[in-house]
Write an enzyme that holds these catalytic residues in place. Structure first.
Site, short mmCIF file in Angstrom:
data_model
loop_
_atom_site.label_atom_id
_atom_site.label_comp_id
_atom_site.label_asym_id
_atom_site.label_seq_id
_atom_site.Cartn_x
_atom_site.Cartn_y
_atom_site.Cartn_z
N LYS A 199 97.91 -10.23 8.63
CA LYS A 199 97.75 -8.95 7.92
C LYS A 199 98.57 -9.04 6.64
O LYS A 199 99.81 -9.14 6.70
CB LYS A 199 98.18 -7.77 8.79
CG LYS A 199 97.99 -6.42 8.09
CD LYS A 199 98.10 -5.24 9.05
CE LYS A 199 97.94 -3.92 8.32
NZ LYS A 199 97.86 -2.75 9.22
N GLU A 244 102.29 -9.97 10.21
CA GLU A 244 102.23 -9.12 9.01
C GLU A 244 103.49 -9.26 8.15
O GLU A 244 104.43 -8.48 8.27
CB GLU A 244 102.03 -7.65 9.39
CG GLU A 244 101.87 -6.76 8.16
CD GLU A 244 101.76 -5.27 8.48
OE1 GLU A 244 101.47 -4.49 7.56
OE2 GLU A 244 101.96 -4.89 9.66
#
Length: 299
Positions: free
Chosen positions: A217, A180
Site C-alpha cells: 500500500k 504500508e
C-alpha cells in the site's frame, strides 16, 4: 478458515477489478473521521460512546446497497470492528458471507516518534494472539502503516526492514500482509523519497521465497507508473494506493494514470458522507464515490 474460502479470497483480490475500502480509523484518527461525518466531539462523552458511533458509521457504509463485492474487493477493519457485529454477524464474516468483500485487519499500534525523517511502527505486543483471532474470524490479510517524511536513506531502509520483518510473522500465521510505508504527501523531497523507497522494497521482495506473497500500500507517486516494478514482482499480489490527504478527485485522477495500481482509500471514500443525510442521499453519495474510485482503479 476453510482452504477454499481463502483461495476464493485470493483469486478475488488478485484478479478482479475493484478496490479496497479502508475503514480502519483507530483511536487517534476516530474523532477526525467522525467530525468529517458531521459528528462533533460533544456527541460522545467517553471512548466507548465514540467507538459505538464510529461502528454505526462503518455499519451504515458496509450495509449500504452501494457497498458490494462487485466493485469492492476488500475492506480493512480496525480491531474494535472485528470484535463487533453487523446485522447479527461478526463484522468480518458479514463482509465475506453477505457482501463478498474480503476482510483485512489493521494490526499496527500506531507510530513511534519521528527519527531519521521517518516514523516507524510502535511495537505490536500480542501480535500472534491477534493473528490467531483474525484467522478464527475468517480474515484474509492484515495492514500496518509507517510514515516517511524525509528522503533519508537510513530512515527509509529501517521502515521497510521493519515492515517486512513483521510481514514475515504475519505470513507465518497464514495471513497476507499489506505492507504500508506511506510517503507523506508533504515530504519536501517526495520524488527522492519514493526512489529510495522503491529500491528498498524491491531489495526486500527479492529475499522472499516463492510462497511468501505480500501486498503493498503506497502513496500515489509523483512519477506516473513509478511502481510498475513492484506491481510486476512475482511476490506481490496487488499494489494498492492510499489517498494520503489528496481529495477524492485528485486521488482518482492520479490513480487513473498509474496502471495496475488500485485504490485503498479511507478519507477519500467517505468524503461527503454525513450522519444527517437521509438513507437515500447517503446511499446515492456513497454509490457515486464507489463508482468513481472503481473506475479510477480499472485504468
Amino acid at each position: 478458515m476453510a482452504a477454499q474460502a481463502k483461495q476464493d479470497m485470493l483469486n478475488k483480490v488478485r484478479n478482479q477489478d475493484g478496490f479496497i475500502a479502508a475503514l480502519d480509523q483507530s483511536g487517534g484518527s476516530t474523532p477526525k473521521a467522525l467530525k468529517l461525518y458531521g459528528l462533533e466531539e460533544s456527541a460522545w462523552s467517553n471512548d466507548d460512546e465514540m467507538f459505538n458511533l464510529v461502528h454505526q458509521m462503518r455499519s451504515r457504509i458496509v450495509t449500504s446497497p452501494a457497498f458490494t463485492g462487485e466493485r469492492i474487493l476488500g475492506a480493512i477493519l480496525f480491531e474494535d470492528t472485528l470484535d463487533r457485529q453487523i446485522e447479527g454477524k461478526a463484522s468480518s464474516r458479514y463482509l465475506w458471507e453477505t457482501k463478498h468483500v474480503v476482510p483485512f485487519l489493521k494490526v499496527d499500534k500506531g507510530l513511534a516518534e519521528e527519527a531519521d525523517g521517518v516514523q516507524l511502527m510502535k511495537p505490536i505486543p500480542g501480535l500472534d494472539a491477534l493473528l490467531a483471532k483474525a484467522n478464527d474470524q475468517g480474515v484474509f490479510g492484515t495492514k500496518m502503516r509507517s510514515v516517511i517524511k524525509q528522503a533519508n536513506v537510513e530512515g527509509i531502509r529501517a521502515v521497510v526492514q521493519q515492515q517486512f520483518e513483521v510481514g514475515k510473522q504475519i505470513l507465518a500465521a497464514g495471513l497476507v500482509p499489506i505492507i504500508e510505508p506511506e510517503v507523506d504527501i508533504h515530504c519536501p523531497q517526495k520524488s527522492e523519497a519514493e526512489a529510495l523507497l522503491k529500491q528498498a522494497i524491491l531489495a526486500e521482495l527479492d529475499k522472499l521465497d516463492d510462497s511468501q506473497k505480500v501486498m503493498l500500500k503506497l502513496t500515489l507517486p509523483d512519477v506516473d507508473n513509478f511502481y510498475r516494478d513492484c506491481i510486476e514482482h512475482p511476490n506481490v499480489i496487488r499494489v494498492v494506493a492510499l489517498s494520503g490527504g489528496y481529495s477524492r478527485e485528485e486521488a482518482n485522477d492520479m490513480l487513473s494514470r498509474n496502471h495496475g495500481m488500485i485504490a485503498s482509500f479511507s478519507r477519500a471514500l467517505t468524503e461527503g458522507l454525513s450522519a444527517r443525510q437521509s438513507d437515500q442521499d447517503f446511499n446515492q453519495k456513497l454509490d457515486q464515490a464507489v463508482e468513481s474510485i472503481f473506475q479510477a482503479s480499472r485504468s
